[in-house]
Design an enzyme around this catalytic site. Structure first.
Site, mmCIF file in Angstrom:
data_model
loop_
_atom_site.group_PDB
_atom_site.id
_atom_site.type_symbol
_atom_site.label_atom_id
_atom_site.label_comp_id
_atom_site.label_asym_id
_atom_site.label_seq_id
_atom_site.Cartn_x
_atom_site.Cartn_y
_atom_site.Cartn_z
ATOM 1 C CG LEU A 1 9.054 -17.060 -3.803
ATOM 2 C CD1 LEU A 1 9.363 -17.017 -2.355
ATOM 3 C CD2 LEU A 1 9.593 -15.523 -4.258
ATOM 4 C CG ASP B 1 -2.123 0.995 1.062
ATOM 5 O OD1 ASP B 1 -2.415 1.517 0.034
ATOM 6 O OD2 ASP B 1 -2.894 1.131 2.110
ATOM 7 C CG HIS C 1 -0.549 2.346 -9.282
ATOM 8 N ND1 HIS C 1 -0.702 1.994 -8.006
ATOM 9 C CD2 HIS C 1 -1.576 3.120 -9.586
ATOM 10 C CE1 HIS C 1 -1.859 2.451 -7.732
ATOM 11 N NE2 HIS C 1 -2.321 3.122 -8.581
HETATM 12 C C1 IPE Z 1 -5.403 -2.768 -0.149
HETATM 13 O O1 IPE Z 1 -5.086 -1.637 -0.389
HETATM 14 C C2 IPE Z 1 -5.534 -3.519 -1.575
HETATM 15 C C3 IPE Z 1 -4.197 -3.727 -2.105
HETATM 16 C C4 IPE Z 1 -2.927 -3.256 -1.513
HETATM 17 C C5 IPE Z 1 -4.127 -4.316 -3.327
HETATM 18 P P1 IPE Z 1 -6.241 -0.325 -0.349
HETATM 19 O O2 IPE Z 1 -5.508 1.153 -0.675
HETATM 20 O O3 IPE Z 1 -7.086 -0.526 -1.887
HETATM 21 O O4 IPE Z 1 -7.111 -0.245 1.047
HETATM 22 P P2 IPE Z 1 -7.767 0.586 1.675
HETATM 23 O O5 IPE Z 1 -8.985 0.955 0.606
HETATM 24 O O6 IPE Z 1 -7.056 1.725 2.260
HETATM 25 O O7 IPE Z 1 -8.525 -0.216 2.807
HETATM 26 C C1 IPE Z 2 -1.477 0.071 -3.465
HETATM 27 O O1 IPE Z 2 -1.413 1.774 -3.332
HETATM 28 C C2 IPE Z 2 -2.063 -0.243 -4.730
HETATM 29 C C3 IPE Z 2 -3.343 -0.941 -5.047
HETATM 30 C C4 IPE Z 2 -4.206 -0.572 -4.092
HETATM 31 C C5 IPE Z 2 -3.465 -1.247 -6.042
HETATM 32 P P1 IPE Z 2 -2.720 2.725 -3.364
HETATM 33 O O2 IPE Z 2 -2.931 3.195 -4.812
HETATM 34 O O3 IPE Z 2 -3.829 2.253 -2.440
HETATM 35 O O4 IPE Z 2 -1.911 4.204 -2.618
HETATM 36 P P2 IPE Z 2 -2.545 4.880 -1.552
HETATM 37 O O5 IPE Z 2 -3.222 4.236 -0.539
HETATM 38 O O6 IPE Z 2 -3.415 5.717 -2.317
HETATM 39 O O7 IPE Z 2 -1.396 5.986 -1.231
HETATM 40 MG MG MG Z 3 -4.084 2.381 -0.510
#
Ligand code: IPE
Ligand code: IPE
Ligand code: MG
Length: 243
Positions: A132, A21, A38
């Site tokens: 792995l 995240d 990303h």
């Molecule tokens: C969780 O992250 C999903 C992934 C890392 C793929 P999110 O950014 O979507 O989660 P929330 O919305 O903060 O709970």
């Molecule tokens: C995690 O990063 C990637 C996915 C959930 C696909 P985020 O896109 O959720 O990044 P933040 O949480 O907005 O910083």
């Molecule tokens: Mg996120």
């Protein structure tokens, strides 16, 4: 005896799961579009896979796209799917060369046809690899996974293939996407959020949880080693008495 104990203590976790995240916040802090976050996140995946291999971890499970992530703006979903396509096209041969066995969990039925094919090809190609096991969760949500397992079990019972009395925890696990995989020993979530966001709810029952403020694109081998170090400091009791 002591030497033996400390050696055992330093054994790497067999299975690490990561909620990757913070890509969006990483990009925002740099005045970049979220897609750039990303992209850097995908590079951090490469580092994490290599580092787990070096540490002697047997299973790495990564949350790449949740069943709730479809609620993001279509342009961001498109960017994430494009990145996934790119990863599946470019990285699979490298992973295969490194003996990595690829596996995917989540509902693949609603993914684009070409992505579904790439996933199946990657699984088939790397199936016999002994290194792995890298499991990527795409369009994954625990509630959906558990409901799917319940429906398949109900069907097996109604068809007479399974008796309701024989549904043990082990049998139930055979119906989950993660069948034949040990549960994660360690769950890491980056970016300071402290929640599971519908990830592996059944499987994480006794996992050690490590939350770090590091944003996923900044996650390095050192970050992984720090999380593993924290894991080694934990006392896993599984409901037993201390000491
Ligand atoms: C969780 O992250 C999903 C992934 C890392 C793929 P999110 O950014 O979507 O989660 P929330 O919305 O903060 O709970
Ligand atoms: C995690 O990063 C990637 C996915 C959930 C696909 P985020 O896109 O959720 O990044 P933040 O949480 O907005 O910083
Ligand atoms: Mg996120």
């Amino acid at each position: 005896m002591r030497a033996f104990d400390s050696e055992r203590f330093a054994e790497p976790p067999t299975h690490i799961a990561i909620i990757m995240d913070g890509n969006g916040r990483w990009a925002k802090a740099r005045g970049l579009p979220r897609a750039a976050g990303h992209q850097r996140g995908a590079e951090a995946v490469r580092v994490a896979v290599e580092s787990c291999g070096k540490l002697g971890v047997s299973y790495l499970t990564l949350y790449a796209f949740s069943s709730e992530n479809w609620k993001r703006p279509p342009s961001e979903v498109d960017d994430l799917m494009a990145l996934l396509r790119h990863y599946l096209t470019r990285e699979v041969n490298v992973l295969h060369g490194n003996g990595v066995r690829l596996r995917f969990i989540g509902d693949r039925a609603s993914l684009a046809g070409d992505i579904k094919s790439l996933i199946e090809e990657a699984e088939t190609k790397t199936r016999a690899n002994a290194g792995l096991t890298l499991t990527v969760a795409i369009n994954y949500g625990s509630h959906n996974e558990i409901l799917g397992a319940c429906k398949r079990i109900a069907r097996a019972v109604s068809e007479g293939a399974l008796s309701s009395d024989s549904i043990t925890e082990d049998v139930f696990e055979d119906f989950l996407d993660t069948a034949n995989m040990p549960p994660p020993d360690l769950l890491i979530r980056t970016s300071g959020e402290q929640r599971l966001s519908n990830f592996l709810l059944w499987q994480l029952a006794y996992s050690e949880l490590v939350f770090t403020d590091t944003l996923w694109p900044d996650f390095t081998k050192r970050s992984l080693e720090e999380a593993v170090g924290e894991y080694h400091g934990r006392d896993r009791r599984y409901g037993t008495r201390r000491g």
